[in-house]
Structure formats: structure tokens, C-alpha cells
Motif scaffolding. Structure first.
Motif, mmCIF file in Angstrom:
data_model
loop_
_atom_site.group_PDB
_atom_site.id
_atom_site.type_symbol
_atom_site.label_atom_id
_atom_site.label_comp_id
_atom_site.label_asym_id
_atom_site.label_seq_id
_atom_site.Cartn_x
_atom_site.Cartn_y
_atom_site.Cartn_z
ATOM 1 N N THR A 147 7.756 4.576 -6.007
ATOM 2 C CA THR A 147 9.383 4.004 -5.804
ATOM 3 C C THR A 147 10.161 4.938 -4.910
ATOM 4 N N ARG A 148 10.002 6.317 -5.318
ATOM 5 C CA ARG A 148 10.710 7.208 -4.353
ATOM 6 C C ARG A 148 10.697 7.007 -2.916
ATOM 7 N N LYS A 149 9.744 6.505 -2.418
ATOM 8 C CA LYS A 149 9.475 6.333 -1.173
ATOM 9 C C LYS A 149 10.501 5.255 -0.576
ATOM 10 N N ILE A 150 11.175 4.528 -1.461
ATOM 11 C CA ILE A 150 12.192 3.530 -0.741
ATOM 12 C C ILE A 150 13.561 3.889 -0.413
ATOM 13 N N ILE A 151 13.775 5.238 -1.139
ATOM 14 C CA ILE A 151 14.865 6.251 -1.000
ATOM 15 C C ILE A 151 14.939 6.806 0.558
ATOM 16 N N PHE A 152 16.097 6.459 1.199
ATOM 17 C CA PHE A 152 16.275 6.867 2.542
ATOM 18 C C PHE A 152 16.084 8.477 2.574
ATOM 19 N N ILE A 155 8.606 2.287 13.346
ATOM 20 C CA ILE A 155 9.280 2.413 12.000
ATOM 21 C C ILE A 155 10.611 2.795 11.936
ATOM 22 N N PHE A 156 11.168 3.696 12.764
ATOM 23 C CA PHE A 156 12.518 4.055 12.763
ATOM 24 C C PHE A 156 13.662 3.249 13.023
ATOM 25 N N ASN A 157 13.271 1.883 13.531
ATOM 26 C CA ASN A 157 14.215 0.989 13.433
ATOM 27 C C ASN A 157 14.251 0.162 12.184
ATOM 28 N N GLY A 158 13.589 0.475 11.269
ATOM 29 C CA GLY A 158 13.526 -0.269 10.018
ATOM 30 C C GLY A 158 12.423 -0.971 9.683
ATOM 31 N N ASN A 159 11.589 -0.933 10.570
ATOM 32 C CA ASN A 159 10.105 -1.795 10.322
ATOM 33 C C ASN A 159 9.167 -0.668 9.651
ATOM 34 N N THR A 160 9.163 -0.309 8.467
ATOM 35 C CA THR A 160 8.196 0.609 7.740
ATOM 36 C C THR A 160 6.948 -0.019 7.570
ATOM 37 N N PRO A 161 5.923 0.847 7.628
ATOM 38 C CA PRO A 161 4.397 0.357 7.164
ATOM 39 C C PRO A 161 4.367 0.296 5.699
ATOM 40 N N GLY A 162 3.157 -0.151 5.251
ATOM 41 C CA GLY A 162 2.985 0.010 3.989
ATOM 42 C C GLY A 162 3.073 -1.196 3.105
ATOM 43 N N TYR A 163 3.372 -2.455 3.759
ATOM 44 C CA TYR A 163 3.290 -3.702 2.899
ATOM 45 C C TYR A 163 3.079 -4.958 4.016
ATOM 46 N N GLU A 164 2.285 -5.947 3.269
ATOM 47 C CA GLU A 164 2.137 -7.115 4.256
ATOM 48 C C GLU A 164 3.432 -7.987 3.950
ATOM 49 N N GLY A 165 4.021 -8.613 5.113
ATOM 50 C CA GLY A 165 5.210 -9.331 4.785
ATOM 51 C C GLY A 165 5.565 -9.631 6.188
ATOM 52 N N TYR A 166 6.987 -9.835 6.264
ATOM 53 C CA TYR A 166 7.664 -10.115 7.523
ATOM 54 C C TYR A 166 8.538 -9.043 8.028
ATOM 55 N N ARG A 167 8.680 -8.590 9.265
ATOM 56 C CA ARG A 167 9.566 -7.739 9.784
ATOM 57 C C ARG A 167 10.416 -8.256 10.805
ATOM 58 N N ASP A 202 0.847 -1.054 -0.127
ATOM 59 C CA ASP A 202 -0.046 -0.087 0.020
ATOM 60 C C ASP A 202 0.992 1.186 0.236
ATOM 61 N N TRP A 203 1.139 1.618 -1.047
ATOM 62 C CA TRP A 203 1.957 2.919 -1.201
ATOM 63 C C TRP A 203 1.657 4.163 -0.696
ATOM 64 N N SER A 204 0.284 4.260 -0.355
ATOM 65 C CA SER A 204 -0.221 5.431 0.483
ATOM 66 C C SER A 204 0.312 5.394 2.084
#
Length: 499
Positions: A210-215, A409-421, A81-83
Motif C-alpha cells: 500500500t505504500r505504492k499508492i503514496i505519491f 503512467i505519468f499522466n495518472g494511468n498507473t499499471p498494476g490493476y485491472e480496471g478503467y483509466r 498486481d502489486w508487483s
């Protein structure tokens, strides 16, 4: 419940079939595996017949030959979910690692300092109890594996805008290379693979997705001489300019640099299957050392064609996994940080990136059944020495209350996708999870492709296939046996393994 796979069924890696040019029904395959019970009808209904494994391959226009069961799709196999997706501040991601600013308790510092000894003890007790411990030659292999002749081998990152040693076409008074996006991707694949890379793909960086994957900010680096300091604690900005530049506060990316080349370096598989001890760890160091040279070569190659390049080497500029998933290199998986490849399993250590203004044909995500396979497997999670990998089903949640209430989120676990963190604060990047993945197969015989193909089309037998490590030689191996292998391949890769 299931019969042991008859060895005669796999005699000569299945080569008793006429040069691979025979079709094999799933019913016949399942009978050969000893699964001639309930469920065969379900398998046949899903895909009644395997295609010819030698000829039925998928291929991109620019020459990426892949197995027929690796499907190109418009969206990754794990929903996004890119939003909800947000750009990560990498300075804070690293601060949550063991020993980091937010994770520097005596216990966590001890984990970082004693990681090698602890992981070796853990692995020896569980995976190879007959192993006598690291020898002098094991240790020597580990110590030198990361040594590189590259002038940038001592630093974590390459210069933001490259080393700029070779002359551009403009400087030489010749025209720049002008090719179609398809020709350019084909050209880059030829160059990358000649320099030593495996897969090469490309995604387009767009403001809305996809710009959202850039730090938002680059990682915090220790003080180093030029060029490393140019990346220290700076934010990434985008501007409508012709040439990239950087100041004391920021690194500026031109809007026209929207093509992110994604490429991989492989770890020597026989060493990777011995992760958990220093000898196995050398596979990681080798991949990093080799990829540094490849990255420098290709950035200069693109410069010599007349285009600019910006380094996204290793975890520079973007996390590695998202670009690997979005470009079709592989799929998201329970190990979280690496990308799982249908061809190489977890033998990929580095999914690197180079941002450029050179027009390149983009590639699509894939669905090869690996994300679904991880739901039933979980071997990597059980094998993790620190319990850093999640168990249970994939989720949209970013919080891990109960394990560490401070995860966010700030330790590497971003929202916006279903999966594993993963539990970032516990991961020491020891590599044991990668060495244990059932998708790691060195043997290129047809039976391993059939196992993967079955996984890709139905999850009915996933719980069975994940247990085939012992029957078919998947999974981690005894380090003591590596020095006595019948053959040690050049660069550590079996013939015909790369590409």
C-alpha cells in the motif's frame, strides 16, 4: 422486451410491506418488475431469497452498519498486481490536465477557460432541454458554495503536519489516550461523524504494497504563503524516526505512521443530480469547503489524544480512489477518479485521508457488485461532455494509443490493476458523470436496496437495471426544479441519509 415497472408495486416506497419485516423471493421481486420471463430460474439459483432488509445487515466491530449484500473481501473486486504497481509523481499527473504544461495547446486552454459554458450547453441539450439557463440565484449559489471560514479554505492543501493549535496531552501534563485499535476506530467514527463526515475506514500502509499508492512527489502548487509552500514540489520519503519533518526538498513520514484513516464527505444529493450547470456544481464546492473544516477538526482531535497526524487531504499524499477502494469505502468504477459507494452511489465527492501513528483497526475492501455493474452500464462514459471516460471492458492496459499516443503512467494511468483509466488530458472535473450514475438513489425505501442487492449477486439483469433511471427517478434532473422542491434539507441531506 421488459414491462414497465408498475407504480403500485412501489407504492409508498414499498412500505406497504409490514415494517420491512418480510422476506421477498427474487421470483416475486422480478415479477413485480415485469421480468416474469426467461432468466427467473437463473436468478433464483444465484440467490433464491432476499434477506430481511431491516435486520440482516453487516457490521464491523467498531460500528459500521452496512447492508447484507455488501461483502467484506480480502482483495478489491478489481484485481491488483502489486508487483506492477508504481508510485505516481503527482507533479506530472497535473501537467497532463487541460491547460497543464504537457497539455497547453490552444485547444486545451480553450477547454479549460470555456469549460462552464460548454458543459452547460452540452447538458442542456441532452438532459434538460427545457432549462432556460443559469439565473442570478443559480450563479449566487455556485459562487458562495466553496467559501469557508476555515483559515485554510483558500488553499488546495492543508499543512503537511497539521495546524498544531490545540495542546497535546504532554503539554497539558495528562496521559495520552490509550485504546485498542477497535476502540480507536470507534472513537474516530464518532468524532468524524459529529464533525460532519459520512463513512470512516482505515488501511495500513506497508512497504511491499500500500505504500505504492503514496505519491513520490507532491503536486506542483503556485506560490502561496505559509503553510502551503511547505508542500510545493517536494518528494515524500519514509524514515525510521519519531516525528515527521520537512525540508526544502522533502516531506519525511515516520515509519510508525502507518495507519491511513480514510473518510468521506457527501455532496448534497439533489444538487448533485443537477450537475452540468453552475447550480449543480455548487454541490462539489460545498463538499470541498465542508471537508476542509472536518479535516482540520479531526487532525487536531487526534493531536489532542496524543498522536501525530499528516494530511492526505483531497489528492494530497495519495490519489483518492485507491484509498477508498482498499479501505472498503466503495469500489472501482468506470469514472476512474471517484469511488462508488453502495450506500451513496456517486454522491461522494471527497475521499480524504489522514496518516497517523495512532493504532487503528483496519477495514477490508468490499464487493457489492458495482465494479461488474459498470461493465454493462457505461452511462457515465456516454454522458461525458469531452469523451474523457473509457468505453468497453476493463483492462490492464495503461496506454490509449489512437486517442492520445502520449498517454502513459505519468499522466495518472498507473499499471498494476485491472480496471478503467480515464483520458486525463480531457477531463475538466465537470461532475456530469457523477450526476448521471444509476447507483445514485436518495430514496431509502426497500425497493432501491433490492435493486442494488440483485446487482450485487448476479449480473444477469445489469443491462436492465441501468435503464431504470427513467422508471425509478435515477439520473440527472432539471436544475430549474431545485428551487421549488417541497423540502430543502439541512446541509442538503435527507433525514437518515448520512451514516
Amino acid at each position: 422486451m421488459f414491462a414497465v415497472v408498475p407504480l403500485k408495486f412501489f407504492k409508498n416506497g414499498g412500505r406497504s410491506m409490514s415494517n420491512f419485516h418480510s422476506t421477498l423471493s427474487r421470483r416475486e421481486f422480478m415479477k413485480g418488475l415485469g421480468l416474469a420471463g426467461a432468466g427467473l430460474g437463473a436468478v433464483a439459483a444465484v440467490a433464491p431469497q432476499f434477506q430481511d432488509l431491516d435486520e440482516a445487515t453487516g457490521s464491523e466491530k467498531a460500528g459500521w452498519k452496512r447492508a447484507w449484500w455488501v461483502k467484506s473481501v480480502d482483495e478489491p473486486s478489481n484485481p491488483i498486481d502489486w508487483s506492477l504497481m508504481q508510485r505516481l509523481d503527482q507533479r506530472q499527473v497535473n501537467d497532463w490536465m487541460p491547460g497543464g504544461k504537457f497539455n497547453d495547446s490552444p485547444e486545451m486552454k480553450a477547454i479549460r477557460e470555456n469549460n462552464t459554458e460548454y458543459v452547460e450547453k452540452w447538458s442542456t441539450e441532452r438532459f434538460y432541454p427545457e432549462y432556460k439557463g443559469t439565473s442570478t440565484r443559480d450563479n449566487a449559489m455556485n459562487l458562495v458554495a466553496g467559501v469557508s471560514t476555515s483559515i485554510y479554505s483558500t488553499g488546495y492543501t492543508t499543512p503537511f503536519d497539521g495546524i498544531q493549535i490545540v495542546k497535546t496531552p504532554e503539554q497539558l501534563g495528562i496521559p495520552k489516550w490509550e485504546g485498542t485499535p477497535e476502540e480507536n476506530l470507534k472513537t474516530l467514527r464518532a468524532a468524524f461523524r459529529t464533525f460532519g463526515a459520512a463513512d470512516v475506514a482505515c488501511i495500513e500502509i506497508t512497504p511491499e504494497k500500500t505504500r505504492k499508492i503514496i505519491f513520490s512527489y507532491q503536486q506542483q502548487c503556485a506560490e502561496r504563503p505559509y503553510p502551503y509552500k511547505v508542500a510545493r514540489n517536494k518528494r515524500y520519503d519514509f524514515e525510521n524516526i519519531d516525528q515527521a519533518y520537512y525540508t526544502d526538498e522533502k516531506m519525511v513520514i515516520p515509519e510508525k505512521c502507518r495507519y491511513l484513516i480514510v473518510w468521506t464527505t457527501l455532496m448534497p444529493p439533489e444538487l448533485t443530480l443537477r450537475e452540468g450547470v453552475p447550480l449543480g456544481k455548487s454541490s462539489t464546492s460545498l463538499a470541498y469547503a465542508r471537508s476542509q473544516t472536518i479535516n482540520t477538526n479531526v487532525m487536531e482531535f487526534i493531536r489532542a489524544l496524543g498522536y501525530q497526524t499528516l494530511s492526505a487531504f483531497r489528492a494530497t499524499m495519495t490519489p483518492a480512489a485507491p484509498r477508498g477502494i482498499l479501505s472498503g469505502i466503495g469500489e472501482h468504477n468506470r469514472m476512474c477518479l471517484p469511488t462508488m459507494s453502495p450506500e451513496y452511489g456517486m454522491f461522494i465527492r471527497t475521499v480524504n485521508g489522514i496518516l497517523t501513528d495512532m493504532p487503528i483497526e483496519t477495514t477490508k475492501p468490499i464487493d457489492a457488485g458495482m465494479y461488474r455493474f459498470c461493465e454493462k452500464c457505461g452511462i457515465c462514459s456516454v454522458s461525458c461532455p469531452y469523451g474523457a471516460l473509457p468505453q468497453g471492458d476493463p483492462s490492464w492496459d495503461t496506454e490509449f494509443t489512437g486517442r492520445n499516443p502520449d498517454h502513459h503512467i505519468f499522466n495518472g494511468n498507473t499499471p498494476g490493476y485491472e480496471g478503467y483509466r480515464m483520458y486525463v488530458s480531457l477531463c475538466t472535473k465537470c461532475g456530469v458523470c457523477q450526476g448521471n450514475c444509476p447507483f445514485n438513489t436518495i430514496n431509502q425505501s426497500w425497493v432501491h436496496s433490492l435493486v442494488k442487492a440483485t446487482t450485487s449477486t448476479t449480473s444477469l439483469f445489469n443491462s436492465f437495471f441501468h435503464s431504470m433511471q427513467n422508471n425509478m427517478g435515477y439520473g440527472i434532473k432539471n436544475p430549474a426544479e431545485w428551487w421549488d422542491l417541497k423540502e430543502h434539507w439541512s446541509w442538503g441531506y435527507p433525514p437518515n441519509f448520512v451514516g
